[in-house]
Scaffold this motif. Structure first.
Motif, PDB file in Angstrom:
ATOM      1  N   CYS A   2      -3.277 -10.232  -3.959  1.00 25.54           N
ATOM      2  CA  CYS A   2      -3.359 -10.526  -5.386  1.00 25.54           C
ATOM      3  C   CYS A   2      -3.626  -9.237  -6.154  1.00 25.54           C
ATOM      4  N   ILE A   3      -2.877  -9.054  -7.243  1.00 27.41           N
ATOM      5  CA  ILE A   3      -2.917  -7.813  -8.024  1.00 27.41           C
ATOM      6  C   ILE A   3      -2.989  -8.167  -9.501  1.00 27.41           C
ATOM      7  N   THR A   4      -3.828  -7.450 -10.247  1.00 27.65           N
ATOM      8  CA  THR A   4      -3.805  -7.573 -11.699  1.00 27.65           C
ATOM      9  C   THR A   4      -3.183  -6.320 -12.295  1.00 27.65           C
ATOM     10  N   ASN A   5      -2.466  -6.506 -13.393  1.00 27.92           N
ATOM     11  CA  ASN A   5      -1.860  -5.343 -14.046  1.00 27.92           C
ATOM     12  C   ASN A   5      -2.870  -4.571 -14.890  1.00 27.92           C
ATOM     13  N   PHE A   6      -4.115  -5.052 -14.967  1.00 31.50           N
ATOM     14  CA  PHE A   6      -5.171  -4.250 -15.590  1.00 31.50           C
ATOM     15  C   PHE A   6      -5.600  -3.187 -14.578  1.00 31.50           C
ATOM     16  N   GLY A   7      -5.187  -1.965 -14.821  1.00 34.03           N
ATOM     17  CA  GLY A   7      -5.486  -0.884 -13.890  1.00 34.03           C
ATOM     18  C   GLY A   7      -4.655  -0.892 -12.632  1.00 34.03           C
ATOM     19  N   GLY A   8      -3.652  -1.761 -12.574  1.00 39.98           N
ATOM     20  CA  GLY A   8      -2.819  -1.839 -11.372  1.00 39.98           C
ATOM     21  C   GLY A   8      -3.636  -2.107 -10.126  1.00 39.98           C
ATOM     22  N   ARG A   9      -4.603  -3.016 -10.238  1.00 43.03           N
ATOM     23  CA  ARG A   9      -5.630  -3.192  -9.208  1.00 43.03           C
ATOM     24  C   ARG A   9      -5.286  -4.264  -8.178  1.00 43.03           C
ATOM     25  N   ILE A  10      -5.507  -3.929  -6.906  1.00 41.32           N
ATOM     26  CA  ILE A  10      -5.514  -4.937  -5.852  1.00 41.32           C
ATOM     27  C   ILE A  10      -6.837  -5.692  -5.949  1.00 41.32           C
ATOM     28  N   VAL A  11      -6.750  -7.010  -6.138  1.00 42.49           N
ATOM     29  CA  VAL A  11      -7.948  -7.828  -6.329  1.00 42.49           C
ATOM     30  C   VAL A  11      -8.400  -8.475  -5.015  1.00 42.49           C
ATOM     31  N   SER A  12      -7.441  -8.922  -4.219  1.00 43.39           N
ATOM     32  CA  SER A  12      -7.779  -9.529  -2.929  1.00 43.39           C
ATOM     33  C   SER A  12      -6.657  -9.284  -1.934  1.00 43.39           C
ATOM     34  N   VAL A  13      -7.037  -9.207  -0.671  1.00 41.97           N
ATOM     35  CA  VAL A  13      -6.075  -9.062   0.434  1.00 41.97           C
ATOM     36  C   VAL A  13      -6.506 -10.027   1.532  1.00 41.97           C
TER      37      VAL A  13
END
Length: 379
Positions: free
Chosen positions: A59-70
């Motif tokens: 799961c990725i958010t486009n805020f900061g191009g961040r990986i949120v969960s793996v």
């Protein structure tokens, strides 16, 4: 009859009305996509989910191009979330962190925030012991990338960074492409172009805890780094310009050992200066992305992470500044040493070290960088 038709019509309208509402489905990691939907500087943020045929989820958010969960399977076949992060966009916005971020323009530190290009001295923000860290206080980890979901396994993120962004020169267009492969690897490709000479050094700043439980310190993780040397730092975490051997020092991971084996040996000045491991290793791989640059594993879960890159260096950071004041996903408090970061990069302060690989990007050139995080289970 008319009454019956009227009631039927009202029921149909209500049914249609209910069906037209956006459905909320939790991710495998338990995230609610609605909790990631807001606006930051008039740009929409969202949560994007990648899945492969093996059942892995990122799961990725486009805020900061961040990986949120793996989410990856452990030795028992149970799915575990192996990165630190937050449950909502509000926490990413209001709690300063680099969790999972696509860092730019310049990952790591630039001494005194100063670079010289074509004889002109440029002063950048000084946000870490007098140095410029991770692009400054408003680096790309706090920007909203334009998101383009390619398919179920691929997300392309684009950022337009204007000339003077955190005082870096040049209008830069940067792209981060996340690809989840069927052999459980996250393949991250970076590219960037500029209309004025500038410096670029991008990385991913995921905090890994392969046990799946960040309430447990990651000091029991076994680590191998394919590097015979590293770049020492002073007491402000700044590289001294030296490249020295890891042999017969706590910096030697050429034979796998636990993170915790030597981390508290503050008689060794570099560990005291870094408050643990917070150093750049000079990789032996010479840009060959087919060679393993680092390997991390958890004896508790059996989960293995192999890292590959075309970059010359990797920053090992062991969560030294996590202090128990931040609670992440599922309310778990993140204490010191709760994670391990493996940040692929050019060496810190390369703009001021003429004999190190260059980070200068010229108009007409394209910056390319790649990092692969490949997951498996110990056999």
């Amino acid at each position: 009859m008319k009454k019956h038709l009227l009631l039927t019509g009202i029921a149909t309208i209500l049914l249609c009305s209910c069906n037209s509402k956006p459905k909320t489905e939790l991710t495998v990691s338990g995230l609610n996509p609605k909790d990631f939907q807001t606006e930051v500087n008039n740009a929409q943020t969202n949560l994007y989910t990648l899945k492969n045929k093996a059942g892995m989820e990122v799961c990725i958010t486009n805020f900061g191009g961040r990986i949120v969960s793996v989410m990856v399977p452990d030795k028992n076949g149970e799915m575990q979330d192996v990165v630190l992060g937050f449950d909502s966009i509000a926490d990413y916005i209001h709690i300063p962190s680099d969790f999972g971020a696509s860092i730019g323009r310049y990952a790591n530190r630039i001494a005194q925030g100063r670079i010289v290009l074509d004889g002109d001295t440029i002063q950048l923000p000084q946000n870490n012991f007098g140095h410029c860290l991770h692009g400054g206080p408003q680096g790309w980890q706090y920007k909203v990338y334009e998101a383009n979901p390619i398919d179920d396994t691929t997300l392309e993120l684009t950022l337009h960074s204007p000339d003077g962004d955190e005082n870096f020169p040049g209008n830069v267009t940067a792209t981060v492409t996340y690809k989840l492969t069927d052999d459980n690897a996250i393949d991250i490709k970076y590219s960037a172009t500029t209309d004025k000479k500038t410096v670029i050094n991008m990385t991913n700043h995921s905090y890994f805890n392969l046990s799946g439980n960040p309430a447990h310190a990651a000091t029991d993780h076994l680590l191998y780094i394919n590097a015979d040397s590293y770049t020492p730092v002073d007491s402000t975490f700044m590289t001294t310009g030296e490249i020295v051997t890891v042999k017969e020092t706590p910096m030697d991971f050429t034979t796998p050992k636990t993170i915790g084996q030597d981390i508290a040996n503050y008689d060794f000045l570099q560990l005291k200066n870094g408050n643990g491991y917070d150093h750049n290793w000079v990789l032996n791989t010479a840009g060959d992305i087919t060679q393993v640059a680092a390997r991390l594993s958890s004896p508790e879960s059996g989960i293995v992470l192999e890292m590959f890159t075309n970059e010359p260096g990797v920053q090992l950071y062991t969560g030294n500044f996590l202090d128990g004041t931040v609670a992440g996903k599922k309310g778990i408090v993140y204490n010191q040493r709760a994670s391990v970061c493996l940040e692929t990069q050019h060496y810190p302060d390369s703009p001021n070290k003429a004999n190190w690989p260059s980070v200068v990007l010229e108009p007409g050139q394209t910056y390319h960088s790649e990092c692969i995080y490949k997951f498996s289970v110990e056999k």
